[in-house]
Design an enzyme around this catalytic site. Sequence first.
Site, PDB file in Angstrom:
ATOM      1  N   ASN A  70       0.854  -1.179   0.000  1.00 52.87           N
ATOM      2  CA  ASN A  70       0.000   0.000   0.000  1.00 52.87           C
ATOM      3  C   ASN A  70       0.893   1.233   0.000  1.00 52.87           C
ATOM      4  OD1 ASN A  70       0.612   0.757   2.834  1.00 52.87           O
ATOM      5  ND2 ASN A  70      -0.486  -1.141   3.299  1.00 52.87           N
ATOM      6  N   ASP A 103      -4.376  -6.784   4.357  1.00 58.58           N
ATOM      7  CA  ASP A 103      -5.445  -7.660   4.854  1.00 58.58           C
ATOM      8  C   ASP A 103      -5.279  -9.096   4.372  1.00 58.58           C
ATOM      9  OD1 ASP A 103      -6.911  -5.661   6.257  1.00 58.58           O
ATOM     10  OD2 ASP A 103      -7.713  -4.928   4.351  1.00 58.58           O
ATOM     11  N   LYS A 156      10.522 -16.213 -10.329  1.00 54.40           N
ATOM     12  CA  LYS A 156       9.799 -15.156 -11.016  1.00 54.40           C
ATOM     13  C   LYS A 156       8.789 -15.720 -12.008  1.00 54.40           C
ATOM     14  CE  LYS A 156      10.419 -11.030 -13.869  1.00 54.40           C
ATOM     15  NZ  LYS A 156      11.367 -10.158 -14.600  1.00 54.40           N
ATOM     16  N   ASP A 161      -4.940 -10.868  12.218  1.00 55.64           N
ATOM     17  CA  ASP A 161      -5.405  -9.555  12.674  1.00 55.64           C
ATOM     18  C   ASP A 161      -4.556  -9.142  13.869  1.00 55.64           C
ATOM     19  OD1 ASP A 161      -6.799  -7.393  13.807  1.00 55.64           O
ATOM     20  OD2 ASP A 161      -8.696  -8.109  12.960  1.00 55.64           O
ATOM     21  N   ILE A 162      -3.546  -8.337  13.624  1.00 59.03           N
ATOM     22  CA  ILE A 162      -2.582  -7.985  14.674  1.00 59.03           C
ATOM     23  C   ILE A 162      -3.257  -7.186  15.783  1.00 59.03           C
ATOM     24  CG2 ILE A 162      -0.432  -6.755  15.180  1.00 59.03           C
ATOM     25  CD1 ILE A 162       0.445  -7.377  12.309  1.00 59.03           C
ATOM     26  N   LEU A 163      -4.082  -6.213  15.420  1.00 60.98           N
ATOM     27  CA  LEU A 163      -4.737  -5.380  16.433  1.00 60.98           C
ATOM     28  C   LEU A 163      -5.669  -6.205  17.309  1.00 60.98           C
ATOM     29  CD1 LEU A 163      -5.320  -2.627  17.674  1.00 60.98           C
ATOM     30  CD2 LEU A 163      -6.978  -2.223  15.826  1.00 60.98           C
ATOM     31  N   PHE A 169      -5.196   2.125  14.439  1.00 64.69           N
ATOM     32  CA  PHE A 169      -5.413   3.161  13.434  1.00 64.69           C
ATOM     33  C   PHE A 169      -6.423   2.659  12.408  1.00 64.69           C
ATOM     34  CE2 PHE A 169      -2.054   5.251  15.424  1.00 64.69           C
ATOM     35  CZ  PHE A 169      -1.828   6.495  14.849  1.00 64.69           C
ATOM     36  N   LYS A 209     -14.851  -0.509  14.081  1.00 62.98           N
ATOM     37  CA  LYS A 209     -13.580  -1.226  14.166  1.00 62.98           C
ATOM     38  C   LYS A 209     -13.097  -1.313  15.616  1.00 62.98           C
ATOM     39  CE  LYS A 209      -8.842  -1.241  12.330  1.00 62.98           C
ATOM     40  NZ  LYS A 209      -7.910  -0.675  11.336  1.00 62.98           N
ATOM     41  N   LYS A 232     -12.461  -4.930  17.225  1.00 61.21           N
ATOM     42  CA  LYS A 232     -11.097  -5.361  17.539  1.00 61.21           C
ATOM     43  C   LYS A 232     -10.859  -5.498  19.037  1.00 61.21           C
ATOM     44  CE  LYS A 232      -9.844  -4.857  13.145  1.00 61.21           C
ATOM     45  NZ  LYS A 232      -9.458  -5.953  12.254  1.00 61.21           N
TER      46      LYS A 232
END
Length: 400
Positions: free
Chosen positions: A208, A276, A286, A304-306, A322, A336, A340
């Site tokens: 991202n 995600d 390659k 899901d780390i949080l 965040f 969220k 979470k």
Amino acid sequence: MLQAKRILLIIGGGIAAYKALDLIRRLTERGASVTPVLTRAATEFVTPLSVSALAGAKVHEHLFDLTDEAEMGHIQLSRSADLVVVAPATADLLARMAQGRADDLASTLLLATDTPVLVAPAMNVRMWDHPATQRNIATLRGDGIAFVGPDDGVMACGEYGPGRMAEPLAIVAAVEAALAEGPLAGRHILVTSGPTHEPIDPVRYIANRSSGAQGTAIAAALMALGARVTFVTGPASVPPPAGATVIRVETAREMLAAVEDALPADAAILAAAVADWHVVNAATSKVKKGAGGMPALHFAENPDILRTLSHAPNRPPLVVGFAAETNDVIAHATAKRARKGCDWIVANDVSPATGIMGGTENEVTVIRAEGAEAWPRMTKDAVARRLAQAVAAALAGNPD
């Protein structure tokens, strides 16, 4: 500044020992007093005379020094400093620290001290990556030892990778952070930052647009208030903050493992933009264009780390997540936070028109159980300072 601060500097036996001479100069010109200790191997790289001349102090080398030990010198040395710094910290010295060895003056000082310890590792990249060294590092971090570096770069042996000792000014910044007096002094705070990269093949990945600028600014602001920061970062485009213990990762799964290894902590600020999904069928070589058309990529959800951290048995007392959204920001972020299980969500609008993703400014809303607080648009550094102050107030039991 380090005016009147007392630093016990242990110089290990590696080629990077020459940097310790500059480190002594940098520390003393900021007002610190430096008491140097040389391991036997260190004397192969720097001389006691040069170290003593720069420090303006006696060099200590031997555990069984008749004069010093008549006064239990190793005990006095280990406890009379404000901070013990090990630079360079070789693989051997880290191993002996992790094992609790006390077979020379340096290791005995490190075992006998109740003073905070900061280490600056320096070794060959293969030695740094070896599982035994990584086990020792995990043990030392669990014991509360702070790390600065190592940096990536070309080694004296010609190989490239992590293992170069941090530069003297970066070590000085870490010393200043370790000795900072402020509302977060003595607190350990975990910060995640940057994007994650999920490989498609060895040369392609999914990512991202996160630069890591906001997470880096948050870590710096927390250290300015006296916190000891473990900074887990993906491949960001901005350098990590000087003075933090930096753990570099690539993927979301690596980031989760690093976060779990960094616990316990007094607070966790999870500012990383974690992917995600990851590609289940990532290629080991390659992928080439061919008559078969585009390859099919199969995805699976990343951990899901949080949520994982918010429900961990050793959960930090304060967990901040965040939420980067492009529409219905408050509604999505509020949902969220509930989903979470974290304490706060810092929400922002990252739609292209805002210029926030990858930019220098941010406009956030902090969502807590008691409601949402919108902050005006400001620089990311200003957001970081305000968030750090809020964290300090919450940990002190005085939430604003």
